[in-house]
Scaffold this motif. Structure first.
Motif, PDB file in Angstrom:
ATOM      1  N   ALA A 176      72.442  57.064  91.589  1.00  0.00           N
ATOM      2  CA  ALA A 176      71.200  56.965  90.822  1.00  0.00           C
ATOM      3  C   ALA A 176      71.318  57.930  89.656  1.00  0.00           C
ATOM      4  CB  ALA A 176      69.989  57.302  91.679  1.00  0.00           C
ATOM      5  N   ASP A 177      70.905  57.480  88.490  1.00  0.00           N
ATOM      6  CA  ASP A 177      71.015  58.326  87.296  1.00  0.00           C
ATOM      7  C   ASP A 177      69.784  58.094  86.427  1.00  0.00           C
ATOM      8  OD1 ASP A 177      72.050  60.025  85.355  1.00  0.00           O
ATOM      9  OD2 ASP A 177      73.162  58.426  84.363  1.00  0.00           O
ATOM     10  N   THR A 178      69.144  59.174  86.028  1.00  0.00           N
ATOM     11  CA  THR A 178      67.946  59.175  85.175  1.00  0.00           C
ATOM     12  C   THR A 178      66.782  58.411  85.809  1.00  0.00           C
ATOM     13  OG1 THR A 178      68.549  57.216  83.852  1.00  0.00           O
ATOM     14  CG2 THR A 178      69.376  59.347  83.089  1.00  0.00           C
ATOM     15  N   LEU A 179      66.778  58.277  87.119  1.00  0.00           N
ATOM     16  CA  LEU A 179      65.666  57.635  87.825  1.00  0.00           C
ATOM     17  C   LEU A 179      64.845  58.695  88.546  1.00  0.00           C
ATOM     18  CD1 LEU A 179      67.512  54.608  89.485  1.00  0.00           C
ATOM     19  CD2 LEU A 179      66.092  54.558  87.415  1.00  0.00           C
ATOM     20  N   LYS A 180      63.550  58.468  88.663  1.00  0.00           N
ATOM     21  CA  LYS A 180      62.683  59.326  89.462  1.00  0.00           C
ATOM     22  C   LYS A 180      62.464  58.643  90.810  1.00  0.00           C
ATOM     23  CE  LYS A 180      58.221  61.703  89.492  1.00  0.00           C
ATOM     24  NZ  LYS A 180      56.923  61.888  88.802  1.00  0.00           N
ATOM     25  N   ILE A 181      62.991  59.246  91.846  1.00  0.00           N
ATOM     26  CA  ILE A 181      62.891  58.673  93.180  1.00  0.00           C
ATOM     27  C   ILE A 181      61.544  59.050  93.776  1.00  0.00           C
ATOM     28  CG2 ILE A 181      63.972  58.477  95.447  1.00  0.00           C
ATOM     29  CD1 ILE A 181      65.681  57.462  93.078  1.00  0.00           C
ATOM     30  N   GLU A 182      60.759  58.042  94.136  1.00  0.00           N
ATOM     31  CA  GLU A 182      59.407  58.257  94.644  1.00  0.00           C
ATOM     32  C   GLU A 182      59.354  58.270  96.165  1.00  0.00           C
ATOM     33  OE1 GLU A 182      56.197  58.147  92.704  1.00  0.00           O
ATOM     34  OE2 GLU A 182      57.604  58.884  91.220  1.00  0.00           O
ATOM     35  N   ASN A 183      60.159  57.442  96.806  1.00  0.00           N
ATOM     36  CA  ASN A 183      60.032  57.276  98.242  1.00  0.00           C
ATOM     37  C   ASN A 183      61.307  56.687  98.800  1.00  0.00           C
ATOM     38  OD1 ASN A 183      58.734  56.856 100.865  1.00  0.00           O
ATOM     39  ND2 ASN A 183      56.825  56.945  99.696  1.00  0.00           N
ATOM     40  N   GLU A 203      74.313  65.940  90.533  1.00  0.00           N
ATOM     41  CA  GLU A 203      74.222  65.526  89.133  1.00  0.00           C
ATOM     42  C   GLU A 203      75.577  65.230  88.517  1.00  0.00           C
ATOM     43  OE1 GLU A 203      71.999  68.436  87.034  1.00  0.00           O
ATOM     44  OE2 GLU A 203      70.124  68.010  88.091  1.00  0.00           O
ATOM     45  N   ALA A 204      76.590  66.051  88.836  1.00  0.00           N
ATOM     46  CA  ALA A 204      77.903  65.875  88.217  1.00  0.00           C
ATOM     47  C   ALA A 204      78.512  64.527  88.569  1.00  0.00           C
ATOM     48  CB  ALA A 204      78.837  66.999  88.643  1.00  0.00           C
ATOM     49  N   LYS A 205      78.109  63.974  89.713  1.00  0.00           N
ATOM     50  CA  LYS A 205      78.686  62.717  90.169  1.00  0.00           C
ATOM     51  C   LYS A 205      77.674  61.574  90.154  1.00  0.00           C
ATOM     52  CE  LYS A 205      81.890  65.320  93.016  1.00  0.00           C
ATOM     53  NZ  LYS A 205      82.693  65.377  94.249  1.00  0.00           N
ATOM     54  N   GLU A 206      76.451  61.877  89.743  1.00  0.00           N
ATOM     55  CA  GLU A 206      75.376  60.889  89.681  1.00  0.00           C
ATOM     56  C   GLU A 206      75.133  60.269  91.058  1.00  0.00           C
ATOM     57  OE1 GLU A 206      76.715  58.381  86.500  1.00  0.00           O
ATOM     58  OE2 GLU A 206      76.266  59.878  84.966  1.00  0.00           O
ATOM     59  N   LEU A 232      62.763  52.745  80.052  1.00  0.00           N
ATOM     60  CA  LEU A 232      63.477  51.777  79.220  1.00  0.00           C
ATOM     61  C   LEU A 232      63.984  52.535  78.002  1.00  0.00           C
ATOM     62  CD1 LEU A 232      60.973  48.779  79.441  1.00  0.00           C
ATOM     63  CD2 LEU A 232      63.238  48.892  80.492  1.00  0.00           C
ATOM     64  N   ASN A 233      65.206  53.028  78.098  1.00  0.00           N
ATOM     65  CA  ASN A 233      65.725  53.952  77.089  1.00  0.00           C
ATOM     66  C   ASN A 233      66.074  53.248  75.785  1.00  0.00           C
ATOM     67  OD1 ASN A 233      68.813  53.382  76.927  1.00  0.00           O
ATOM     68  ND2 ASN A 233      68.367  53.377  79.116  1.00  0.00           N
ATOM     69  N   ASP A 234      66.392  54.033  74.774  1.00  0.00           N
ATOM     70  CA  ASP A 234      66.803  53.482  73.485  1.00  0.00           C
ATOM     71  C   ASP A 234      68.263  53.805  73.200  1.00  0.00           C
ATOM     72  OD1 ASP A 234      66.646  56.185  73.064  1.00  0.00           O
ATOM     73  OD2 ASP A 234      65.489  56.056  71.203  1.00  0.00           O
ATOM     74  N   MET A 235      69.061  54.045  74.273  1.00  0.00           N
ATOM     75  CA  MET A 235      70.469  54.401  74.128  1.00  0.00           C
ATOM     76  C   MET A 235      71.394  53.204  74.370  1.00  0.00           C
ATOM     77  SD  MET A 235      70.072  57.458  73.217  1.00  0.00           S
ATOM     78  CE  MET A 235      71.730  58.125  73.222  1.00  0.00           C
ATOM     79  N   LEU A 236      70.818  52.007  74.530  1.00  0.00           N
ATOM     80  CA  LEU A 236      71.581  50.760  74.683  1.00  0.00           C
ATOM     81  C   LEU A 236      72.446  50.768  75.936  1.00  0.00           C
ATOM     82  CD1 LEU A 236      72.774  50.284  70.961  1.00  0.00           C
ATOM     83  CD2 LEU A 236      70.513  49.935  71.957  1.00  0.00           C
ATOM     84  N   GLU A 237      71.957  51.402  76.999  1.00  0.00           N
ATOM     85  CA  GLU A 237      72.692  51.444  78.250  1.00  0.00           C
ATOM     86  C   GLU A 237      71.723  51.376  79.416  1.00  0.00           C
ATOM     87  OE1 GLU A 237      74.754  55.124  77.621  1.00  0.00           O
ATOM     88  OE2 GLU A 237      73.094  56.335  78.375  1.00  0.00           O
ATOM     89  N   GLY A 238      72.199  50.879  80.559  1.00  0.00           N
ATOM     90  CA  GLY A 238      71.312  50.702  81.694  1.00  0.00           C
ATOM     91  C   GLY A 238      70.293  49.615  81.410  1.00  0.00           C
ATOM     92  N   PHE A 239      69.048  49.856  81.810  1.00  0.00           N
ATOM     93  CA  PHE A 239      67.915  48.964  81.517  1.00  0.00           C
ATOM     94  C   PHE A 239      67.226  49.558  80.298  1.00  0.00           C
ATOM     95  CE2 PHE A 239      63.957  46.791  83.603  1.00  0.00           C
ATOM     96  CZ  PHE A 239      64.140  45.686  82.800  1.00  0.00           C
ATOM     97  N   TYR A 240      67.339  48.911  79.143  1.00  0.00           N
ATOM     98  CA  TYR A 240      66.913  49.540  77.895  1.00  0.00           C
ATOM     99  C   TYR A 240      66.034  48.603  77.076  1.00  0.00           C
ATOM    100  CZ  TYR A 240      70.453  46.798  75.347  1.00  0.00           C
ATOM    101  OH  TYR A 240      71.188  45.788  74.788  1.00  0.00           O
ATOM    102  N   ARG A 241      65.431  49.158  76.056  1.00  0.00           N
ATOM    103  CA  ARG A 241      64.530  48.387  75.199  1.00  0.00           C
ATOM    104  C   ARG A 241      65.219  48.019  73.894  1.00  0.00           C
ATOM    105  NH1 ARG A 241      62.431  53.803  74.811  1.00  0.00           N
ATOM    106  NH2 ARG A 241      62.273  54.586  72.663  1.00  0.00           N
ATOM    107  N   SER A 242      64.804  46.912  73.344  1.00  0.00           N
ATOM    108  CA  SER A 242      65.269  46.455  72.040  1.00  0.00           C
ATOM    109  C   SER A 242      64.072  45.827  71.336  1.00  0.00           C
ATOM    110  CB  SER A 242      66.401  45.445  72.199  1.00  0.00           C
ATOM    111  OG  SER A 242      66.811  44.932  70.946  1.00  0.00           O
ATOM    112  N   SER A 243      64.228  45.538  70.053  1.00  0.00           N
ATOM    113  CA  SER A 243      63.097  44.963  69.316  1.00  0.00           C
ATOM    114  C   SER A 243      63.588  44.172  68.123  1.00  0.00           C
ATOM    115  CB  SER A 243      62.147  46.071  68.840  1.00  0.00           C
ATOM    116  OG  SER A 243      62.780  46.895  67.863  1.00  0.00           O
ATOM    117  N   ARG A 264      73.326  52.130  87.816  1.00  0.00           N
ATOM    118  CA  ARG A 264      72.617  53.225  88.493  1.00  0.00           C
ATOM    119  C   ARG A 264      71.460  53.765  87.659  1.00  0.00           C
ATOM    120  NH1 ARG A 264      77.996  56.917  88.380  1.00  0.00           N
ATOM    121  NH2 ARG A 264      78.807  54.859  88.936  1.00  0.00           N
ATOM    122  N   LYS A 265      71.420  53.442  86.372  1.00  0.00           N
ATOM    123  CA  LYS A 265      70.288  53.834  85.534  1.00  0.00           C
ATOM    124  C   LYS A 265      69.104  52.872  85.689  1.00  0.00           C
ATOM    125  CE  LYS A 265      72.606  56.320  81.734  1.00  0.00           C
ATOM    126  NZ  LYS A 265      73.924  56.532  82.324  1.00  0.00           N
ATOM    127  N   ALA A 266      69.352  51.723  86.310  1.00  0.00           N
ATOM    128  CA  ALA A 266      68.301  50.719  86.481  1.00  0.00           C
ATOM    129  C   ALA A 266      67.764  50.679  87.902  1.00  0.00           C
ATOM    130  CB  ALA A 266      68.822  49.339  86.089  1.00  0.00           C
TER     131      ALA A 266
END
Length: 1005
Positions: A176-183, A203-206, A232-243, A264-266
């Motif tokens: 998991a990377d850049t995700l907030k784990i709730e439960n 963190e070093a190994k995600e 939904l990041n703007d870095m064009l990786e994982g699950f990201y946004r575009s317009s 793992r970012k999604a």
């Protein structure tokens, strides 16, 4: 290849959180009282928080699971919606897919782990980034709710993963990377919960590590349920946004790009290619939008409870596949279809999708024949994404593309754009077999994916457009390009061990793609078409829906080669190919004729930075072909040895000979001076027609590279270009102009540039006049490519007639009543015309082109204008242009930043400017792009490409040393840039004056 296993992550490194007995500590009475008071305060606060949480975000009675039946029920699951005022509302109603054999109830609160932030483990000295092999995933049920139009660009998710325990373990480790784990909750198949002791990240190994209070039993299945949130990041990786903007309204969408390590970012997952599983995907969307995923949609449920305007789309379960191939897009795109093919794009661009829709089904059918295996999915969706970091991505059943490589507009897009579309579509469709159906076990064999797809794309493109002569173009586009990079000591083997995520990204280079493709082409040559295709078919059938290493391929090809007896006795394909995949570099083969007609063949590693009396001991299995002036061919092997002699290879009457027929082998060839002179003589006049165009391109490229590394006299190398006055074929011209460009780069900042300019202008002037700016009806496609290259280079050299014509055409366009609709400039020459006019003009010309860039709806045309805008001679304009390229909402998309840097670097006025800009804005650029972006590597390469003084190289060395921790995927690229700069510096000292003298003394007429 073996890998280290980490069955118990609690033993992974010295700073990982551990659980066990601790030593006792004595405290004073006063301190004890204070601690007791604090304890009760915390207890009360915790109780209030638990009460508050349970009243707003309670879980209900079931956990969603996969099933073969895919039956929808009314059970729901609840998450808190991020960044909304009414945070107590349910985010979505989750349809449950009930297994026919088991239904699990919610894990009791005491054993499900609620989280705010997982405890974190800092970077470890342990460089092994591989997951433990104690657990494998079997099935994912994924629910995602992206908030696209609300403006907060977040998503909520739940994933249930059915796992199988191969070896008993007390933790579950996934990514998991850049995700907030709730439960987090864990259950066995009997509905019994497994107590979770802690959830932590490395963190070093995600890694996301779920520590348990009891061991999981070997051979048993369990369910892991994780609730999470992401951006939904703007870095064009994982699950990201575009317009995109349509009718002055900004329209948003969400898309995925997971290769290599960004699934793992999604969602939390086992994000390694060997951990294949099936996926059942469910996506929430607004009513006015649509979703697509790897498989067909099987239904849409009613509006999401407590989230007005949202509905659920549910998808068929996938075939067994790797996480990096999972994909989904949420947008308001439209589509066109043909059979099982559909192409999606923004509404205003959809008409540009017809060409790709025409060729896609044809290429797919060709591949079914070539591989001997039917395409296994029920559909192919291809999507043009406005913001996309790569050229395209081969997600199984849902292929995503950058807009200009999928879309083509007749009359506006160039023939190059048309050809590129065919190549990229062919490349991604080839992956549906090589990469998707059978996937490398690990990224060290990335080349099995990319090398095969790169080679086979030429076969697919050739099938639909045979007049383009793609099999010839392979030499100048792939083989010769990779030979140049692979001549560096800082190159790497095709198959290379990977130690961290940045190194995975570092492998997506010309070695994996172009060298991989070139040695596959070589292997097909020495095995023969029948053995090659039968071996591929058997390999795919043996490893279908599974993973493979390169040895698996070698074994099946060896089996076929034994049957057809195409290799020397007792020799395997592995023995031959290991010398090409496990070793860095390639050989230069020297062929010298003896007086009796014997041919002495020797090999040594070709190095750009060649040291006298220092012989690299690397040896290869080299397929040797010899062609004499009677067009007779002899074949033999240089069997992993330093030299051989071919008895009576040539008759006394043979004046010249060539080695490496059609440049099928991945090596360079050198001769003694006598044979080089005979080849030069044979090329003159119409004599060059007796040598195949591929070998003419080989002669030009080999001779220049050999001279540049000190193997051959520069006089001979330059003499090979004299015949070009008579050359009409594209491939030799492309090889020549590529090598001239190196000399251009070395000369352009010197006082002797006029001598180079005079010679090359005289060489191409007649061909330029013959071609003209106007395309003839039904013209041969390669003549169109010739026109593009020759006119571009003629204007590039400042030829007056070329500049006047280009400027006039640009001004006619600029002065037309409606330039948006009235552009009569040949689409294939627009880049040259625009660049020449902007270079010759000032701010008015630049501003006009910029406005045309902003208003154009054809992405291929926008690309051309973007390149041309870098041609200005105004330093302030170029500075502003670079500034805009790293500024949000400037009009330049993030994925085009590297293109702006590259094009400004090509401008002699911009070269020093762009390097200074890179250093001054280093922190800002790395933040804007991210050090894991492939664009970052490209910027380093192009910004440093023309360094040829010790001052420049030493300055970059110092800069690299100060910032090397921030180079990420560009670390190896920086090392290669330094090595190239040092080689250029040596070249200037050794060869510059020699080349100046040759240009000064050589007259064509």
């Amino acid at each position: 290849m073996t890998h280290n296993h980490h069955e118990n992550l609690s033993m992974m490194d010295a700073v990982t959180t551990k659980y066990g007995r601790t030593t006792f500590v004595t405290v004073s009475k006063t301190l004890a009282i204070i601690l007791v008071v604090i304890f009760f305060i915390c207890l009360i606060a915790t109780g209030l928080l638990v009460y508050s949480f349970s009243s707003t975000c309670s879980t209900n009675d079931t956990v969603s699971l996969e099933s073969e039946a895919l039956k929808v029920t009314d059970n729901t699951s609840v998450l808190c919606e991020p960044n909304r005022k009414d945070s107590v509302k349910k985010v979505y109603s989750e349809p449950e897919y009930v297994s026919p054999t088991v239904l699990l109830t919610t894990t009791p609160t005491s054993t499900r782990k609620p989280l705010t932030e997982p405890s974190s483990t800092k970077a470890s000295q342990d460089t092994d980034i591989r997951l433990p092999k104690s657990i494998v995933p079997e099935y994912y049920t994924l629910h995602l709710v992206p908030f696209i139009q609300e403006g907060n660009f977040t998503f909520n998710g739940e994933v249930t993963i059915r796992i199988k325990v191969l070896n008993s373990t007390d933790n579950i480790t996934l990514h998991a990377d850049t995700l907030k784990i709730e439960n987090v909750g864990v259950m066995n198949v009997k509905n019994e919960s497994v107590s979770v002791k802690d959830v932590r990240t490395v963190e070093a190994k995600e890694f996301l590590v779920i520590d348990l209070d009891e061991d999981l039993d070997q051979g048993q299945q369990y369910y892991v349920h994780i609730v999470f949130k992401g951006i939904l990041n703007d870095m064009l990786e994982g699950f990201y946004r575009s317009s995109y903007v349509e009718n002055n309204v900004t329209r948003w969408l969400a898309a995925t790009q997971f290769q290599a390590t960004d699934a793992r970012k999604a969602f939390p997952c086992f994000d390694e290619p060997a951990f294949k599983a099936k996926f059942q995907i469910n996506l929430a969307r607004l009513n006015n939008m649509s979703t697509i995923s790897n498989m067909r949609k099987i239904g849409t449920t009613e509006e999401v409870k407590d989230l007005p305007g949202y509905v659920w789309d549910h998808y068929e379960e996938t075939l067994k596949m790797s996480t990096y191939l999972v994909a989904f897009v949420v947008s308001d795109f439209h589509y066109i279809s043909k059979g099982i093919f559909s192409i999606w794009a923004k509404p205003s661009s959809l008409a540009q999708a017809n060409y790709s829709l025409e060729i896609g089904p044809k290429i797919l059918k060709y591949y079914e024949m070539f591989f001997g295996i039917k395409y296994p999915l029920p559909k192919v969706d291809m999507v043009a994404i406005p913001d996309f970091s790569a050229g395209a991505m081969e997600n199984w059943g849902l292929i995503t593309y950058r807009e200009p490589v999928l879309l083509y507009e007749e009359g506006i897009s160039s023939k190059f754009n048309k050809q590129r579309a065919a190549h990229v579509v062919a490349h991604e469709l080839a992956h549906q077999w090589f990469g998707n159906l059978v996937t490398p076990v690990w990224w060290e064999d990335l080349w099995l994916n990319e090398g095969f797809a790169t080679y086979v794309e030429y076969l697919g493109s050739h099938f639909v457009n045979p007049k383009w002569k793609d099999l010839d173009l392979f030499l100048v586009n792939e083989l010769q390009e990779s030979l140049s990079l692979d001549a560096l000591k800082s190159s790497h083997p095709i198959s290379v061990k990977v130690n961290n995520p940045d190194e995975v990204g570092d492998l997506f280079d010309k070695i994996s793609y172009s060298k991989g493709a070139s040695i596959i082409r070589m292997m097909k040559f020495f095995l023969g078409n029948e053995v090659f295709q039968k071996g591929l078919k058997k390999y795919l059938e043996n490893r279908i829906y599974s993973n493979a290493e390169q040895d698996d391929l070698w074994n099946t090809l060896t089996e076929e080669s034994l049957e057809f007896k195409v290799l020397p006795e007792n020799v395997t394909v592995k023995e031959i190919m290991d010398t090409w995949t496990l070793q860095t570099g390639y050989p230069v083969v020297t062929a010298i004729r003896e007086k009796n007609g014997d041919l002495k063949i020797t090999q040594e590693r070709f190095l750009l930075d060649r040291k006298e009396n220092e012989l690299d001991k690397t040896l290869w299995w080299v397929p040797i072909t010899v062609v004499d002036d009677d067009n007779k061919t002899k074949k033999t092997w240089l069997k992993n040895e330093r030299q051989i002699e071919i008895k009576q290879a040539l008759s006394q009457d043979n004046k010249w000979y060539l080695v490496n027929l059609h440049q099928n082998g991945y090596y360079r060839v050198n001769y003694n001076e006598e044979n080089w002179k005979a080849i030069v003589d044979r090329l003159q006049g119409n004599g060059h027609r007796h040598i195949h165009a591929r070998n003419r391109a080989q002669i030009l490229d080999d001779s220049f590279k050999l001279a540049g590394a000190g193997y051959l006299s520069y006089d001979i190398a330059l003499n090979t270009t004299l015949y070009l006055r008579f050359e009409k074929e594209y491939v030799p011209w492309k090889a020549a102009l590529t090598n001239f460009q190196f000399i251009y780069n070395m000369f352009v900042r010197s006082g002797h540039f006029d001598k180079f300019k005079a010679y090359v202008t005289a060489l191409i002037a007649d061909f330029y006049k013959e071609l003209t700016f106007k395309e003839a009806n039904n013209e041969d496609p390669l003549m169109i490519l010739n026109r593009m290259e020759i006119i571009r280079y003629t204007c590039h050299l400042g030829y007056k007639d070329c500049i006047l014509e280009a400027v006039q055409q640009f001004q006619n366009w600029r002065n037309s009543p409606n330039p948006d609709l009235e552009n009569t400039i040949n689409p294939d020459l627009r880049e040259t015309v625009y660049c020449t006019a902007i270079s010759d003009g000032g701010q008015e010309e630049w501003d006009f082109a910029w406005n045309m860039y902003l208003s154009s709806n054809v992405e291929g045309d926008k690309e051309i204008i973007l390149s041309a805008l870098s041609c200005s001679k105004e330093v302030w304009i170029l500075s502003r242009y670079l500034e805009w390229s790293i500024t949000e909402d400037s009009g330049i998309r993030k994925h085009d930043t590297a293109k702006v840097f590259a094009c400004v670097s090509e401008n002699p006025i911009g070269h020093d400017l762009v390097y200074s800009f890179l250093k001054t804005n280093w922190k800002r650029i790395t933040k804007y792009l991210g050090s894991s972006s492939s664009s970052f590597s490209s910027i380093i390469t192009t910004t440093t490409a023309k360094f040829n003084t010790e001052e420049e190289v030493n300055d970059f060395k110092s800069f690299f040393q100060r910032n090397k921790e921030e180079f990420g995927v560009a670390f190896r690229t920086a090392q290669q840039a330094i090595e190239l700069g040092e080689a250029n510096t040596v070249w200037m000292k050794k060869y510059f004056n020699t080349v100046v003298s040759w240009f000064k003394n050589t007259k064509l007429y």
